[in-house]
Scaffold this motif. Sequence first.
Motif, mmCIF file in Angstrom:
data_model
loop_
_atom_site.group_PDB
_atom_site.id
_atom_site.type_symbol
_atom_site.label_atom_id
_atom_site.label_comp_id
_atom_site.label_asym_id
_atom_site.label_seq_id
_atom_site.Cartn_x
_atom_site.Cartn_y
_atom_site.Cartn_z
ATOM 1 N N UNK A 23 0.872 -1.186 0.000
ATOM 2 C CA UNK A 23 0.000 0.000 0.000
ATOM 3 C C UNK A 23 0.896 1.218 0.000
ATOM 4 N N UNK A 24 0.831 1.977 -1.066
ATOM 5 C CA UNK A 24 1.707 3.147 -1.223
ATOM 6 C C UNK A 24 0.993 4.407 -0.781
ATOM 7 N N UNK A 25 1.676 5.211 0.034
ATOM 8 C CA UNK A 25 1.115 6.484 0.504
ATOM 9 C C UNK A 25 2.193 7.558 0.312
ATOM 10 N N UNK A 26 1.785 8.806 0.482
ATOM 11 C CA UNK A 26 2.737 9.896 0.390
ATOM 12 C C UNK A 26 3.448 10.090 1.720
ATOM 13 N N UNK A 27 4.511 10.859 1.738
ATOM 14 C CA UNK A 27 5.229 11.113 2.976
ATOM 15 C C UNK A 27 4.440 12.027 3.915
#
Length: 111
Positions: free
Chosen positions: A106-110
């Motif tokens: 699951x990719x998220x922003x910083x």
Amino acid sequence: MPRKVNADTTVATIRKSVEESPHRVRRVLCHRLLSEVGIKRRSANSSAALRELLEKYGISADPDPGDAPLGDWIHLRLREDVPTPPPPPSVNRPDDSWFAELASARLTTER
């Protein structure tokens, strides 16, 4: 500066060249074949390594490059008992498990 030779890639290229030729045969001078695979001086070890590499890719050489005079022509043919060649060496490609793990992450922003 001398060039670095990857004999495995060179022999894979030779196999492809033999496959594409109309008579399924390639002729090459002995000294040229030896220099293409990076052999500067013939020895028992280097000749055995070349024979093993040609056998791996299903190529028969007549006469044997390890014993032939440097000015002789070497006839390279495909052996019939080897139906498919091994794939050419890959360059730092990760396993399929790494790609599967990346796809499921699951990719998220910083932020």
